[in-house]
Design a protein around this motif. Structure first.
Motif, mmCIF file in Angstrom:
data_model
loop_
_atom_site.group_PDB
_atom_site.id
_atom_site.type_symbol
_atom_site.label_atom_id
_atom_site.label_comp_id
_atom_site.label_asym_id
_atom_site.label_seq_id
_atom_site.Cartn_x
_atom_site.Cartn_y
_atom_site.Cartn_z
ATOM 1 N N ILE A 108 1.342 2.340 -6.140
ATOM 2 C CA ILE A 108 2.171 3.417 -5.584
ATOM 3 C C ILE A 108 3.242 2.799 -4.689
ATOM 4 C CG2 ILE A 108 2.228 5.426 -4.062
ATOM 5 C CD1 ILE A 108 -0.560 6.117 -4.996
ATOM 6 N N TYR A 109 4.461 3.156 -4.977
ATOM 7 C CA TYR A 109 5.573 2.693 -4.140
ATOM 8 C C TYR A 109 5.763 3.684 -3.003
ATOM 9 C CZ TYR A 109 10.261 1.381 -2.608
ATOM 10 O OH TYR A 109 11.335 0.986 -1.843
ATOM 11 N N GLU A 110 5.672 3.186 -1.759
ATOM 12 C CA GLU A 110 5.894 4.019 -0.585
ATOM 13 C C GLU A 110 7.381 3.990 -0.235
ATOM 14 O OE1 GLU A 110 3.738 5.790 0.988
ATOM 15 O OE2 GLU A 110 1.819 5.063 0.200
ATOM 16 N N PRO A 111 7.999 5.133 -0.003
ATOM 17 C CA PRO A 111 9.426 5.141 0.330
ATOM 18 C C PRO A 111 9.689 4.338 1.610
ATOM 19 C CG PRO A 111 8.434 7.292 0.737
ATOM 20 C CD PRO A 111 7.428 6.494 -0.008
ATOM 21 N N GLY A 112 10.719 3.500 1.566
ATOM 22 C CA GLY A 112 11.085 2.672 2.710
ATOM 23 C C GLY A 112 10.354 1.347 2.770
ATOM 24 N N SER A 113 9.463 1.090 1.797
ATOM 25 C CA SER A 113 8.703 -0.166 1.832
ATOM 26 C C SER A 113 9.527 -1.356 1.357
ATOM 27 C CB SER A 113 7.438 -0.048 0.974
ATOM 28 O OG SER A 113 7.808 0.210 -0.388
ATOM 29 N N ASN A 114 10.634 -1.082 0.660
ATOM 30 C CA ASN A 114 11.570 -2.127 0.214
ATOM 31 C C ASN A 114 10.915 -3.202 -0.651
ATOM 32 O OD1 ASN A 114 13.810 -0.992 1.545
ATOM 33 N ND2 ASN A 114 13.129 -1.876 3.485
ATOM 34 N N ILE A 115 9.901 -2.812 -1.415
ATOM 35 C CA ILE A 115 9.313 -3.737 -2.390
ATOM 36 C C ILE A 115 10.212 -3.763 -3.621
ATOM 37 C CG2 ILE A 115 7.324 -4.183 -3.883
ATOM 38 C CD1 ILE A 115 5.596 -2.822 -1.781
ATOM 39 N N SER A 116 10.501 -4.928 -4.137
ATOM 40 C CA SER A 116 11.399 -5.042 -5.296
ATOM 41 C C SER A 116 10.706 -4.571 -6.565
ATOM 42 C CB SER A 116 11.841 -6.496 -5.468
ATOM 43 O OG SER A 116 10.733 -7.291 -5.858
ATOM 44 N N PRO A 117 11.458 -4.114 -7.544
ATOM 45 C CA PRO A 117 10.860 -3.719 -8.826
ATOM 46 C C PRO A 117 10.054 -4.844 -9.457
ATOM 47 C CG PRO A 117 13.115 -2.920 -8.698
ATOM 48 C CD PRO A 117 12.906 -3.817 -7.505
ATOM 49 N N ASN A 118 10.523 -6.080 -9.330
ATOM 50 C CA ASN A 118 9.813 -7.217 -9.911
ATOM 51 C C ASN A 118 8.441 -7.379 -9.281
ATOM 52 O OD1 ASN A 118 9.691 -9.549 -11.643
ATOM 53 N ND2 ASN A 118 9.975 -10.794 -9.811
ATOM 54 N N ARG A 119 8.400 -7.236 -7.960
ATOM 55 C CA ARG A 119 7.126 -7.351 -7.237
ATOM 56 C C ARG A 119 6.215 -6.181 -7.586
ATOM 57 N NH1 ARG A 119 2.861 -9.739 -5.986
ATOM 58 N NH2 ARG A 119 1.844 -9.055 -4.048
ATOM 59 N N LEU A 120 6.788 -5.012 -7.730
ATOM 60 C CA LEU A 120 6.011 -3.815 -8.071
ATOM 61 C C LEU A 120 5.338 -3.988 -9.429
ATOM 62 C CD1 LEU A 120 5.691 -1.055 -6.563
ATOM 63 C CD2 LEU A 120 7.381 -0.136 -8.143
ATOM 64 N N TYR A 121 6.077 -4.548 -10.363
ATOM 65 C CA TYR A 121 5.550 -4.762 -11.714
ATOM 66 C C TYR A 121 4.374 -5.746 -11.667
ATOM 67 C CZ TYR A 121 5.524 -5.402 -16.773
ATOM 68 O OH TYR A 121 5.152 -5.440 -18.094
ATOM 69 N N LYS A 122 4.520 -6.811 -10.887
ATOM 70 C CA LYS A 122 3.447 -7.821 -10.778
ATOM 71 C C LYS A 122 2.197 -7.234 -10.140
ATOM 72 C CE LYS A 122 6.327 -11.972 -10.620
ATOM 73 N NZ LYS A 122 6.784 -13.127 -9.796
ATOM 74 N N MET A 123 2.390 -6.350 -9.154
ATOM 75 C CA MET A 123 1.231 -5.731 -8.493
ATOM 76 C C MET A 123 0.457 -4.847 -9.480
ATOM 77 S SD MET A 123 3.041 -4.725 -4.866
ATOM 78 C CE MET A 123 1.629 -3.834 -4.233
ATOM 79 N N ALA A 124 1.178 -4.065 -10.291
ATOM 80 C CA ALA A 124 0.512 -3.216 -11.282
ATOM 81 C C ALA A 124 -0.191 -4.067 -12.326
ATOM 82 C CB ALA A 124 1.551 -2.299 -11.953
ATOM 83 N N ASP A 125 0.454 -5.166 -12.727
ATOM 84 C CA ASP A 125 -0.136 -6.058 -13.715
ATOM 85 C C ASP A 125 -1.410 -6.703 -13.164
ATOM 86 O OD1 ASP A 125 0.009 -7.257 -16.323
ATOM 87 O OD2 ASP A 125 0.539 -9.136 -15.331
ATOM 88 N N GLU A 126 -1.380 -7.056 -11.874
ATOM 89 C CA GLU A 126 -2.585 -7.636 -11.244
ATOM 90 C C GLU A 126 -3.726 -6.620 -11.209
ATOM 91 O OE1 GLU A 126 -1.146 -8.829 -7.458
ATOM 92 O OE2 GLU A 126 -0.046 -10.579 -8.228
ATOM 93 N N ASN A 127 -3.384 -5.358 -10.935
ATOM 94 C CA ASN A 127 -4.419 -4.318 -10.916
ATOM 95 C C ASN A 127 -4.980 -4.066 -12.313
ATOM 96 O OD1 ASN A 127 -4.277 -3.932 -8.171
ATOM 97 N ND2 ASN A 127 -2.838 -2.214 -8.299
ATOM 98 N N LEU A 128 -4.116 -4.169 -13.328
ATOM 99 C CA LEU A 128 -4.590 -4.049 -14.707
ATOM 100 C C LEU A 128 -5.563 -5.176 -15.030
ATOM 101 C CD1 LEU A 128 -4.473 -2.798 -17.562
ATOM 102 C CD2 LEU A 128 -2.456 -4.209 -18.009
#
Length: 365
Positions: A332-352
């Motif tokens: 889940i992306y929290e508004p204002g967290s400034n996480i990059s899309p690339n990092r977001l993708y890696k986090m979801a992939d790690e959870n998978l």
């Protein structure tokens, strides 16, 4: 751009129609002028050729002179001179245009004129004057009838010209309407094709989900959209468990059918506004859910795990279940967290990956 093109074509069509109407109007004016000139010319012909009264009157006057010469026995008058005048005027008259009916009448009088010259007889001259006067009346009457006939034809010609112009105008309008219809139809066809190609350009042909290219566009906009609207946004990755083994066991055709079945369920479930489902590649799918919280997301993922399992697609070579299942990783992306899309993708992939490591057929947020 298409509107400008269509407006340009429409303008050209209107200009073409106006040009055609102007040309038809000019042609009508010219034709009418020519017909009026023709009428005047015909009038001259009728009064010049069909009514050669002058010649006949000269002939009548000459016969009268001859009678006077005989009656008064004047020495100064000359019957031969009058005969020459008659011959000259008669030849001019006789050579003029005559209808078939007129020609018959004129021929009979012609014989009488020749006979009248054989001897000097005032009675014969008097009879000839009567015949010439008859010819004058005959010619005048005939000319009047001919002119009435011409005027009738003239009016018919004007009507015919008018009807032809009306027909041409209607024909021009018909062409204009047909061309306009063709352009609109073509434009609509192009619009449909453009929409079709646009849809095809962002759609995976097998599963009919959004494709990877469109995923990249939507995924990269997550931080901006979420921050602007202060939305929590979920990114989910789905992977069919042991799909390679499934293909090896059941074949690629059955594998394709399974991909379509899973994709259909994902599309049916995530069908609300701001919910997007993608095929990321192979047996991997993704979903982006704008404006969602963790509780809603968790309920969704539980439901999806059950829905896929309840499809009851046999999978004997799976170590997780006797049926096809999926593993899920979400973030889940929290508004204002400034996480990059690339990092977001890696986090979801790690959870998978964690879901797979923990036994599959489950989710990790």
């Amino acid at each position: 751009m298409k509107k400008r093109i269509f407006d340009s074509v429409s303008f050209k069509l209107v200009l073409l129609l106006i040009t055609i109407i102007m040309m038809l109007t000019m042609a009508s004016f010219i034709f009418n002028s020519q017909i009026e000139n023709l009428k005047k010319h015909i009038d001259k012909i009728y009064f010049g050729n069909f009514v050669p009264v002058t010649n006949l009157q000269n002939i009548s006057s000459s016969y009268k002179d001859m009678i006077i010469c005989l009656q008064n026995k004047e020495k100064l008058c000359s019957i031969k001179k009058s005969q020459k005048v008659i011959e000259k005027n008669w030849n001019d008259y006789f050579k003029g245009y005559k209808t078939n009916q007129e020609r018959k009448v004129v021929n009979s009088v012609n014989e009488d004129i020749q006979v009248s010259f054989m001897d000097k007889n005032s009675m014969k001259y008097t009879i000839m004057i009567q015949k010439i006067n008859f010819l004058i009346e005959y010619e005048v009457k005939n000319a009047k009838n001919q002119r009435v006939d011409f005027l009738n034809r003239y009016e018919e010609m004007k009507k015919l010209l008018f009807y032809n112009i009306i027909a041409l105008v209607i024909f021009s309008f018909a062409i204009f309407i047909y061309l306009t219809y063709s352009i609109i139809k073509k434009d609509n066809h192009l619009t449909i094709l453009n929409k079709k190609y646009k849809i095809e350009s962002i759609t995976d042909s097998m599963t009919m989900l959004y494709n990877r290219g469109y995923f990249d566009t939507i995924f990269d906009s997550i931080p901006a959209v979420s921050n602007a609207n202060k939305w929590e946004t979920a990114f989910i990755m789905f992977d069919i468990d042991f799909f390679k083994q499934y293909n090896d066991t059941y074949g690629h055709d059955m594998g394709d059918m399974t991909l379509k079945a899973v994709a259909t369920e994902l599309k049916k479930y995530f069908n609300k506004e701001y919910e997007y489902v993608f095929r990321l590649g192979g047996e991997e799918f993704g979903a982006i859910l704008f404006d969602v919280d963790q509780e809603i997301l968790e309920n969704c993922l539980k439901a999806i795990n059950k829905i896929i399992e309840y499809l009851r697609i046999e999978h004997k070579s799976s170590k997780a279940n006797d049926f096809v299942t999926i593993s899920i990783g979400a973030v889940i992306y929290e508004p204002g967290s400034n996480i990059s899309p690339n990092r977001l993708y890696k986090m979801a992939d790690e959870n998978l990956y964690k879901s797979k490591q923990n036994g599959r057929n489950q989710y990790t947020i």
